[in-house]
Design an enzyme around this catalytic site. Structure first.
Site, mmCIF file in Angstrom:
data_model
loop_
_atom_site.group_PDB
_atom_site.id
_atom_site.type_symbol
_atom_site.label_atom_id
_atom_site.label_comp_id
_atom_site.label_asym_id
_atom_site.label_seq_id
_atom_site.Cartn_x
_atom_site.Cartn_y
_atom_site.Cartn_z
ATOM 1 N N GLU A 84 0.849 -1.191 0.000
ATOM 2 C CA GLU A 84 0.000 0.000 0.000
ATOM 3 C C GLU A 84 0.883 1.238 0.000
ATOM 4 O O GLU A 84 1.808 1.350 0.794
ATOM 5 C CB GLU A 84 -0.928 -0.021 1.219
ATOM 6 C CG GLU A 84 -1.775 -1.280 1.228
ATOM 7 C CD GLU A 84 -3.068 -1.118 2.005
ATOM 8 O OE1 GLU A 84 -3.636 -0.024 2.006
ATOM 9 O OE2 GLU A 84 -3.489 -2.114 2.611
HETATM 10 C C1 LIG Z 1 -5.271 -10.109 7.686
HETATM 11 C C2 LIG Z 1 -4.219 -9.057 7.564
HETATM 12 C C3 LIG Z 1 -4.209 -8.249 6.444
HETATM 13 C C4 LIG Z 1 -3.231 -7.268 6.305
HETATM 14 N N1 LIG Z 1 -3.165 -6.571 5.145
HETATM 15 C C5 LIG Z 1 -2.099 -5.764 4.930
HETATM 16 C C6 LIG Z 1 -1.850 -5.266 3.627
HETATM 17 O O1 LIG Z 1 -2.569 -5.595 2.680
HETATM 18 N N2 LIG Z 1 -0.804 -4.418 3.451
HETATM 19 C C7 LIG Z 1 0.029 -4.073 4.482
HETATM 20 O O2 LIG Z 1 0.990 -3.307 4.275
HETATM 21 N N3 LIG Z 1 -0.156 -4.592 5.724
HETATM 22 C C8 LIG Z 1 -1.180 -5.435 5.955
HETATM 23 N N4 LIG Z 1 -1.332 -6.023 7.169
HETATM 24 C C9 LIG Z 1 -0.457 -5.602 8.282
HETATM 25 C C10 LIG Z 1 0.934 -6.246 8.255
HETATM 26 O O3 LIG Z 1 0.818 -7.606 7.988
HETATM 27 C C11 LIG Z 1 1.588 -6.048 9.616
HETATM 28 O O4 LIG Z 1 1.618 -4.657 9.910
HETATM 29 C C12 LIG Z 1 3.018 -6.565 9.716
HETATM 30 O O5 LIG Z 1 3.194 -7.775 9.056
HETATM 31 C C13 LIG Z 1 3.352 -6.706 11.190
HETATM 32 O O6 LIG Z 1 4.686 -7.118 11.391
HETATM 33 P P1 LIG Z 1 5.267 -7.140 12.876
HETATM 34 O O7 LIG Z 1 6.662 -7.622 12.818
HETATM 35 O O8 LIG Z 1 5.015 -5.841 13.521
HETATM 36 O O9 LIG Z 1 4.349 -8.164 13.677
HETATM 37 P P2 LIG Z 1 4.145 -9.754 13.476
HETATM 38 O O10 LIG Z 1 4.144 -10.114 12.058
HETATM 39 O O11 LIG Z 1 2.956 -10.100 14.292
HETATM 40 O O12 LIG Z 1 5.451 -10.364 14.136
HETATM 41 C C14 LIG Z 1 5.568 -10.598 15.516
HETATM 42 C C15 LIG Z 1 6.025 -12.036 15.743
HETATM 43 O O13 LIG Z 1 6.101 -12.247 17.151
HETATM 44 C C16 LIG Z 1 5.697 -13.574 17.414
HETATM 45 N N5 LIG Z 1 5.322 -13.648 18.826
HETATM 46 C C17 LIG Z 1 4.207 -13.167 19.430
HETATM 47 N N6 LIG Z 1 4.216 -13.433 20.746
HETATM 48 C C18 LIG Z 1 5.370 -14.084 20.994
HETATM 49 C C19 LIG Z 1 5.970 -14.643 22.171
HETATM 50 N N7 LIG Z 1 5.369 -14.545 23.357
HETATM 51 N N8 LIG Z 1 7.170 -15.263 22.068
HETATM 52 C C20 LIG Z 1 7.804 -15.355 20.865
HETATM 53 N N9 LIG Z 1 7.284 -14.856 19.726
HETATM 54 C C21 LIG Z 1 6.082 -14.209 19.783
HETATM 55 C C22 LIG Z 1 4.579 -13.826 16.463
HETATM 56 O O14 LIG Z 1 4.392 -15.200 16.232
HETATM 57 C C23 LIG Z 1 5.063 -13.080 15.209
HETATM 58 O O15 LIG Z 1 5.756 -13.941 14.328
HETATM 59 C C24 LIG Z 1 -2.276 -7.047 7.330
HETATM 60 C C25 LIG Z 1 -2.287 -7.856 8.457
HETATM 61 C C26 LIG Z 1 -3.218 -8.880 8.560
HETATM 62 C C27 LIG Z 1 -3.147 -9.804 9.733
#
Ligand SMILES: Cc1cc2nc3c(=O)[nH]c(=O)nc-3n(C[C@H](O)[C@H](O)[C@H](O)COP(=O)(O)OP(=O)(O)OC[C@H]3O[C@@H](n4cnc5c(N)ncnc54)[C@H](O)[C@@H]3O)c2cc1C
Ligand SMILES: *[C@@H]1O[C@H](CO)[C@@H](O)[C@H](O)[C@H]1NC(C)=O
Ligand SMILES: *[C@@H]1O[C@H](CO)[C@@H](O)[C@H](O)[C@H]1NC(C)=O
Ligand SMILES: *[C@@H]1O[C@H](CO)[C@@H](O)[C@H](O)[C@H]1NC(C)=O
Length: 493
Positions: A84
């Site tokens: 996006e």
């Molecule tokens: C259905 C959906 C649609 C989306 N659509 C879009 C889109 O079209 N375009 C876009 O740009 N973004 C989109 N997003 C948002 C985007 O996916 C997220 O903003 C991004 O991937 C988040 O990354 P992160 O590293 O912050 O979190 P996460 O990907 O959640 O990474 C955190 C990690 O921590 C791990 N974890 C959690 N608790 C623990 C624990 N206690 N111990 C060890 N590990 C743990 C989890 O398993 C996970 O792997 C979407 C998200 C979803 C769910």
């Protein structure tokens, strides 16, 4: 006497420093979570010469909320699907990876034909000109809201909901209203933020930095390698991979659930569900805002109240992509038919549909998106029940067509999953930069990253990527330059 104590202390410190330096010549860091932000933070640390880290990931995979899965013979995305913010004044770093470096198959999403693809509650299309007028009016009000937003005091003290802004423009489409008004309103707000205009901050979403800075286009990634390839792409810069592209670096531990983080002035201790204890100098927590709002990870001592309150003041939304496979197609195909809307009298009831003639030709797969309360309701019922509801809606939309039962359904359950507890963060009314910065602020040796800490792009893949870099920089500054004081500007400064 005094001298010997001083020397003893120096020796003690020297001994401590030596034991820390033993492994990699620098501090040791534990990263909790191997999603985009955790992997991005690891790369930044690694680039800064901090290679002694350990990534602990709860699930059996890397990628977190970017997750492909096989459905009806094709790999579809249960989580993030779009890049996006494309074709704007600045380059979205994820777009560079997707389109230039990895060349992931992707499609520009064209939402310009909704006016002649909006279905009445009991079937058949609305007249194009009629719906177009409603869309134009909604666009006009949105534009006016963006202008109003930029005149509000920068502190956020005058913030209001998107819905209040609509009302100021004498526009009340959210409901109760005509089904067609509600579905256009849903498409414009809920379909992006996964929460209704009633609870979404005007000031922090209009104009939205993602579209303002990176461009208005959104590109749908439909590559059999999966959108998660971008996470592997970042990981490949510093984690050891084997010939088939699997990460085989001993610094990554999968299936390792962090349950407790103890932090002291001198270091941290991380306890996992399997009873292991890991020690380090710093810990970087990348678990989602939804996870932080549960007690999956207990902090010892408890996080200070300013931290707890900031975490709970923000919102974790739920966005559910339901995939359905049919024995044969009954929906329109051809240019200008990819997206279609169902105008139910119940706002948010199976509202936004997408057909995959281009992305997954011949698969006979449809995607319908629901959010918020509907998502939570649907997560708690059987997939059979959901399938029956969705097919009933389609039979209403296409009364003259032979709509056979779906043969397969995929309902991701991000909200029920204790490692996610929702899909992405959404900005509530009245929370300003101050509270937001507190979510990212470190507490002692505990650092925070994740899409919910991104300075401008919360809720997105690029937000998670950039947040990983920014949070790593805060840690690096402390570890290498000993500048550990992190200041957050006051609420009304
Ligand atoms: C259905 C959906 C649609 C989306 N659509 C879009 C889109 O079209 N375009 C876009 O740009 N973004 C989109 N997003 C948002 C985007 O996916 C997220 O903003 C991004 O991937 C988040 O990354 P992160 O590293 O912050 O979190 P996460 O990907 O959640 O990474 C955190 C990690 O921590 C791990 N974890 C959690 N608790 C623990 C624990 N206690 N111990 C060890 N590990 C743990 C989890 O398993 C996970 O792997 C979407 C998200 C979803 C769910
Ligand atoms: C790479 O590692 C994965 C996971 O450990 C394994 O399944 C695969 O066979 C390995 N491939 C090669 C070429 O070693
Ligand atoms: C809507 O209009 C586009 C372009 O004008 C056309 O290609 C498409 O078939 C129309 N959709 C429907 C459902 O009639
Ligand atoms: C779903 O419904 C079908 C028939 O409609 C039945 O055969 C199947 O067992 C059901 N599955 C579940 C999980 O209830």
């Amino acid at each position: 006497m005094k001298l010997s104590i001083a020397i003893g202390l120096v020796l003690l410190l020297a001994h401590y420093a030596a034991s820390l330096a033993a492994a990699g010549g620098g501090p040791r860091v534990i990263i909790v979570g191997a999603g985009m932000s955790g992997i991005s933070a690891g790369k930044r640390l690694s680039d800064a010469g901090i290679g002694d880290f350990l990534i602990l990931e709860a699930t059996d995979r890397v990628g977190g909320r970017i997750h492909k899965t096989n459905f009806a013979g094709v790999n579809v995305e249960m989580g993030a699907n779009w890049v996006e913010g494309v074709n704007g004044k600045e380059m979205n770093p994820i777009w560079t990876m997707v389109n230039d470096e990895l060349k992931l198959r992707n499609f520009n999403s064209d939402y310009d034909h909704l006016a002649n693809n909006t279905y009445k509650e009991n079937g058949g299309l609305y007249e194009e000109a009629f719906v177009q007028k409603i869309i134009d009016r909604a666009d006009e009000v949105e534009e006016s809201g963006s202008k109003l937003s930029t005149t509000l005091h920068a502190s956020g003290r005058d913030d209001m909901s998107v819905m209040a802004m609509q009302r100021l423009n004498d526009h009340i489409p959210s409901g109760p209203a005509a089904p067609v008004d509600m579905v256009i309103d849903y498409y414009k707000y809920d379909y992006e933020f996964a929460e209704p205009p009633r609870v979404t901050s005007l000031q922090n979403t209009k104009p939205l930095p993602t579209f303002n800075n990176f461009g208005d286009d959104v590109h749908f990634v439909a590559d059999q390698r999966g959108y998660e390839s971008v996470v592997y792409h970042v990981a490949g810069n510093y984690l050891k991979m084997n010939k088939s592209g699997a990460i085989v670096d001993p610094r990554l531990k999968l299936n390792t659930v962090v349950r407790e983080i103890k932090y002291f002035p001198s270091g941290v201790m991380v306890k996992t569900e399997d009873g292991q204890i890991y020690r380090a100098d710093y810990v970087m927590v990348s678990a989602s805002l939804g996870v932080l709002q549960t007690d999956l990870i207990r902090f010892n001592p408890q996080l200070p109240s300013w931290k707890i309150v900031s975490i709970y003041q923000f919102d974790m939304s739920v966005y559910t992509k339901i995939f359905l496979k049919f024995p044969k197609r009954f929906w329109p195909e051809g240019p200008g038919t990819e997206f279609f809307l169902y105008a139910s009298g119940r706002r948010g009831y199976y509202p936004v549909w997408q057909q995959f003639e281009q992305q997954y030709p011949g698969s006979n797969v449809l995607l319908v998106t629901v959010t918020d309360d509907e998502s939570r309701r649907i997560e708690q019922q059987s997939d059979n029940q959901t399938k029956a509801e969705a097919v009933e809606v389609l039979r209403k939309m296409f009364p003259g067509k032979d709509v056979l039962d779906a043969t397969d359904i995929l309902v991701p359950r991000w909200w029920s999953n204790r490692f996610f507890k929702g899909t992405f963060s959404n900005w509530p009314i009245g929370v300003n930069r101050y509270e937001y910065d507190l979510i990212r602020a470190p507490v002692g040796r505990v650092y925070f990253t994740g899409e919910h800490t991104s300075e401008h792009y919360n809720g997105y893949v690029h937000g998670a990527y950039l947040a990983g870099i920014d949070s790593a920089d805060i840690l690096i500054k402390c570890a290498q330059k000993k500048i550990c004081k992190y200041t957050v500007q006051g609420k009304y400064e």
